[in-house]
Design an enzyme around this catalytic site. Structure first.
Site, short mmCIF file in Angstrom:
data_model
loop_
_atom_site.label_atom_id
_atom_site.label_comp_id
_atom_site.label_asym_id
_atom_site.label_seq_id
_atom_site.Cartn_x
_atom_site.Cartn_y
_atom_site.Cartn_z
N ASP A 94 0.79 -1.24 0.00
CA ASP A 94 0.00 0.00 0.00
C ASP A 94 0.82 1.29 0.00
O ASP A 94 0.27 2.39 0.06
CB ASP A 94 -0.97 0.06 1.20
N HIS A 99 29.52 4.83 -4.47
CA HIS A 99 28.07 5.02 -4.40
C HIS A 99 27.53 4.83 -2.98
O HIS A 99 26.42 4.34 -2.79
CB HIS A 99 27.36 4.07 -5.38
N ASP A 145 28.20 14.44 -1.64
CA ASP A 145 27.80 14.55 -3.05
C ASP A 145 26.28 14.69 -3.04
O ASP A 145 25.57 13.71 -2.79
CB ASP A 145 28.25 13.28 -3.80
N ASP A 180 24.44 18.87 -9.19
CA ASP A 180 25.23 17.70 -8.77
C ASP A 180 26.58 18.23 -8.28
O ASP A 180 27.46 18.53 -9.08
CB ASP A 180 25.40 16.77 -9.99
N HIS A 239 37.03 6.52 -11.81
CA HIS A 239 35.85 6.92 -12.59
C HIS A 239 36.23 8.00 -13.61
O HIS A 239 37.37 8.46 -13.63
CB HIS A 239 34.72 7.39 -11.68
N HIS A 299 30.11 14.00 -16.49
CA HIS A 299 29.00 13.53 -17.33
C HIS A 299 28.12 14.71 -17.68
O HIS A 299 28.20 15.77 -17.06
CB HIS A 299 28.19 12.47 -16.56
N HIS A 343 22.74 11.96 -14.41
CA HIS A 343 23.61 11.48 -15.50
C HIS A 343 22.78 11.67 -16.76
O HIS A 343 22.01 10.80 -17.14
CB HIS A 343 24.00 10.02 -15.30
N GLU A 385 34.48 16.37 -12.06
CA GLU A 385 34.51 15.79 -10.71
C GLU A 385 35.64 14.78 -10.49
O GLU A 385 35.37 13.61 -10.22
CB GLU A 385 33.17 15.14 -10.41
N TYR A 432 40.87 8.29 -4.09
CA TYR A 432 40.31 7.41 -3.06
C TYR A 432 41.39 6.40 -2.69
O TYR A 432 41.71 5.52 -3.50
CB TYR A 432 39.06 6.70 -3.61
N ARG A 455 36.60 14.00 -3.38
CA ARG A 455 36.11 14.35 -4.73
C ARG A 455 35.66 15.80 -4.67
O ARG A 455 35.13 16.26 -3.65
CB ARG A 455 34.95 13.42 -5.14
N GLU A 511 33.39 18.37 -7.11
CA GLU A 511 32.53 18.33 -8.31
C GLU A 511 31.76 19.63 -8.49
O GLU A 511 31.10 20.11 -7.57
CB GLU A 511 31.52 17.17 -8.17
N1 GLY Z 1 26.06 12.22 -7.99
C1 GLY Z 1 26.41 11.30 -8.98
C2 GLY Z 1 27.60 11.72 -9.70
O1 GLY Z 1 28.32 12.57 -9.24
O2 GLY Z 1 27.86 11.30 -10.79
MN MN Z 2 28.31 13.78 -11.01
MN MN Z 3 27.78 13.93 -7.80
#
Ligand code: GLY
Ligand code: MN
Ligand code: MN
Length: 436
Positions: free
Chosen positions: A36, A240, A257, A268, A347, A351, A358, A381, A385, A403, A405
């Protein structure tokens, strides 16, 4: 976003697909969380981009050149009981009057009406990358038409990806879209500043998350654009991480983030700062290296530059810096060749950013990295790490994740950092955190 903008988009789409075509796209569906209880509904970005219609159980159909109307919306009929329990919904009248459909039909009539609309169309555009229920129906409708076809009726023979056209449109942001992205960026920078200022009042990562969410909502943004990452200490090395449930430790860095969503447009932002308000020496050295890489990467963002240039320069700066700090040993060019930085920076540099965090849009065209153009928005970004268990590096570096960004708009002359109001130099972060 005003209705004119949605209308312009539909016009553009119809011109792009041309007469003889039909485009079909479905809304998102409600997703059950537990008995529900549904997850908060969020419209599919492609569907919203074309319709501005935020309800579930809807299908939009576009037929360029159709005499009786080019834009049809199938949606739930108005239901007084539903209005009482769940709230307002447009109904068929609203679909026409408020959302600009040329014609509206009950969603239940889809199977009856769609085969007829496919008659004499050569091409069907639909979102091939999405596994929505409607995609399975399209072939059935075509078969229904084939089965019942009277002589002389043409049955569609070409099935084309709607995303291909739509995502190219979405990649280039209009002035109205940029205005919304600026608002998302502005509110999100405020949230990051607040997190820095109020961090010492928080015991747990999720309490910092609460500060962010409060700031988003306080400024009128109903929801974050994605689940916030609030990662203390070594949690920052989990890319993540969204548990956000650990206790904050003085002496650790905190990686956040997080970005808000403003009328379907995302910000972002990542910032990393010391829980105590002061960076230790090793934290400072690593942080400055990531910042140098980020600034060098942002310098590459201008019209005419291939997408990967900012990635390549970031790798050069990071690899040279890791050698200088003794985390890597060897000749920088050879280490880059061997991708020796990968255990610490795994990474890509960023993006596209827009309605989806994304966002859509091709990064390569005919196998070549795409050139940046004015109106595109992207993130930059880089990060480092250093895994806690990595005994190949000196103990002082282990368990540090950083990071930084920002969201960048490509302009005619270069670029504009939409999120620059969020402090990121060591001096600016320390000054803000110690000001209160
Ligand atoms: N927040 C997801 C990224 O930075 O790609
Ligand atoms: Mn990002
Ligand atoms: Mn991000």
């Amino acid at each position: 976003m005003n209705q004119e903008e949605f209308k312009r988009r539909r016009r553009f789409l119809m011109e792009a697909i041309g007469e003889g075509s039909i485009a079909i796209i479905a809304s998102a569906t409600e997703k059950n969380r537990n008995r529900d209880v549904d997850y908060p509904f969020r419209q599919d970005s492609d569907f919203y981009y074309l319709t501005g219609f935020a309800e579930a159980d809807a299908v939009a159909v576009f037929i360029p050149g159709r005499q009786q109307g080019e834009y049809m919306l199938f949606c739930p009929e108005f239901d007084a009981q539903k209005a009482l329990w769940e709230g307002a919904h447009a109904g068929l009248e609203g679909a026409v009057e408020e959302y600009g459909a040329d014609d509206a039909f009950p969603i239940e009539d889809l199977d009856d009406i769609l085969p007829g609309l496919l008659e004499n169309k050569a091409r069907v555009f639909y979102p091939m990358g999405r596994d929505s229920e409607i995609n399975h129906h399209i072939l059935e409708w075509v078969n229904t038409l084939r089965g019942s076809s009277r002589s002389g009726i043409r049955v569609p023979g070409e099935f084309v990806s709607l995303e291909h056209v739509l995502h190219e449109m979405r990649l280039f942001k209009s002035p109205q879209e940029i205005a919304l992205m600026r608002q998302a960026a502005e509110v999100s920078t405020k949230a990051h500043k607040r997190a820095m200022q109020n961090c010492r009042l928080c015991q747990y990562e999720f309490q910092v998350e609460a500060e962010l969410i409060h700031e988003f909502m306080f400024h009128g943004h109903r929801s974050p654009a994605y689940p916030s990452i609030v990662a203390g200490g070594a949690n920052a090395c989990i890319l993540h991480y969204t548990d956000n449930a650990s206790r904050l430790q003085t002496g650790d860095l905190l990686l956040i983030d997080a970005g808000s969503e403003c009328d379907y447009y995302a910000a972002d932002i990542t910032r990393t700062f010391p829980v105590s308000g002061r960076f230790s020496e090793p934290q400072k050295l690593l942080y400055q290296l990531v910042l140098d890489a980020q600034l060098a990467a942002i310098e590459q963002v201008q019209p005419g530059t291939p997408w990967n240039c900012s990635h390549d320069i970031a790798i050069e700066v990071l690899t040279a810096g890791l050698v200088e700090l003794g985390i890597l040993t060897g000749v920088v060019s050879e280490l880059i060749e061997q991708e020796a930085y990968k255990p610490y920076y795994m990474h890509r540099i960023g993006h596209w950013l827009g309605m989806d965090v994304h966002d859509v849009g091709d990064y390569k065209i005919d196998g070549q990295w795409r050139l940046l153009e004015a109106g595109m928005v992207l993130t930059i970004e880089p990060g480092l790490y250093i895994p806690e268990q990595d005994t190949s590096v000196a103990p002082q570096w282990r368990g540090i994740g950083i990071r930084i960004e920002d969201d960048i708009l490509v302009t005619e002359k270069g670029c504009e950092v939409l999120t620059e109001a969020a402090p990121k130099t060591i001096a600016a972060i320390e000054a803000l955190m110690q000001a209160n």
